[in-house]
Design an enzyme around this catalytic site. Structure first.
Site, PDB file in Angstrom:
ATOM      1  N   TYR A  95     -14.144  52.916  82.437  1.00 45.53           N
ATOM      2  CA  TYR A  95     -14.960  52.659  81.167  1.00 45.53           C
ATOM      3  C   TYR A  95     -16.324  53.535  81.330  1.00 45.53           C
ATOM      4  CZ  TYR A  95     -16.127  50.137  77.123  1.00 45.53           C
ATOM      5  OH  TYR A  95     -16.710  49.994  75.881  1.00 45.53           O
ATOM      6  N   LYS A 138     -22.657  50.550  76.627  1.00 39.47           N
ATOM      7  CA  LYS A 138     -22.765  49.151  76.082  1.00 39.47           C
ATOM      8  C   LYS A 138     -23.630  48.423  76.829  1.00 39.47           C
ATOM      9  CE  LYS A 138     -18.876  49.588  73.319  1.00 39.47           C
ATOM     10  NZ  LYS A 138     -19.377  49.755  71.868  1.00 39.47           N
TER      11      LYS A 138
END
Ligand code: NAP
Length: 255
Positions: A155, A162
């Protein structure tokens, strides 16, 4: 039964196809009586998103590439033609595929800035452009993922984007609270979409999650969408600055 979003108008950014979380949200908003304004990124998606917008009975489908200031500056004019705005859904993210798979430490400056620009800064820019149209208060909701606070393999640069997005939610909630505009994020569990497919080994995550998640299954786009309805409706009137997990309980686990 009364519809939860009757009389409300919602701007939804991020419909690319039928698998998009934004599409599930648009369907749920329509079911609950909202008028829909949908945006797409560029020419490539014009036809497909206009078709989906037609099926959904959207009031307007128009282009908004969130990396372009001139597109964001045009938002208020287009929205104003439809009256007041009540809800904004930010369901947009992007990182270079190679930055998702190489070790995080090797992230180049350009890839880092691109992920931040599209996936985090755009929330700030769109919030600034749309808040003045929420003259009766409103709700802004973005989509995030657990990789913001935990290390999720592959990720990487998106997890850092994020994290910035979630911090932006808190600062925006504080700025806009006096105007009765609430700002929240939904942290969705893994769902097979075009963006998610860029994350290497997503299929492994999707296979393993049901073995471990407290609800013993993956989350459904419709569950994410119904939470977005709750946040945009009067039922969510006391909720702001929150990250709400819709992930079948996966975030609870330490392994
Ligand atoms: P998706 O269908 O691929 O949606 C992502 C959207 O972002 C697409 O419509 C994409 O358009 C758009 N986008 C990218 N760059 C843009 C730009 N410069 N300007 C405007 N739009 C742009 O995938 P999704 O999974 O539904 O993603 C929606 C949100 O949910 C993202 O924030 C994602 O991180 C988040 N999320 C997803 C999951 C998951 O497992 N799927 C889990 C948690 C959170 P193009 O197709 O043209 O690039």
């Amino acid at each position: 039964m009364p519809q939860l979003l009757e009389g409300k108008t919602a701007l939804i950014l991020g419909v690319a196809n039928k698998w998009s979380l934004a599409y599930a949200i648009a369907q749920a908003f329509r079911r609950e009586g909202a008028a829909l304004l949908l945006t797409y990124q560029g020419e490539r998606l014009k036809g497909p998103v206009e078709e989906l917008g037609g099926e959904l009975g959207a009031a307007r489908v128009f282009e908004c590439d969130v990396t372009k200031d001139e597109h964001i500056e045009k938002l208020p004019g287009v929205i104003r033609e439809h009256g007041r705005l009540d809800a904004m859904i930010h369901s947009v993210a992007f990182a270079n595929r190679e930055d998702l798979s190489r070790p995080f430490i090797e992230t180049p400056r350009a890839g880092y800035l691109l992920a931040q620009d599209v996936s985090a800064y755009s929330m700030v820019a769109v919030a600034r452009a749309t808040a003045p149209l929420m003259t009766a208060g409103g709700s802004m909701t973005t989509l995030t993922y657990l990789g913001s606070t935990r290390v999720v393999p592959n990720y990487n640069v998106m997890g850092v984007a994020k994290a910035a997005l979630e911090a932006a939610v808190r600062y925006l909630a504080n700025d806009l609270g006096p105007s009765n505009i609430r700002v929240n994020a939904i942290s969705a569990g893994p769902v097979k979409t075009a963006s998610a497919r860029a994350v290497k080994d997503l299929s492994t995550l999707l296979e393993k999650a049901p073995e471990r998640a407290p609800l013993r299954r993956n989350c459904e786009p419709a569950e994410v969408a119904d939470t977005a309805v709750f946040l945009a409706s009067d039922l969510g009137r006391g909720v702001t600055g929150n990250i709400i997990f819709v992930d079948a309980g996966l975030q609870l686990l330490g392994l």
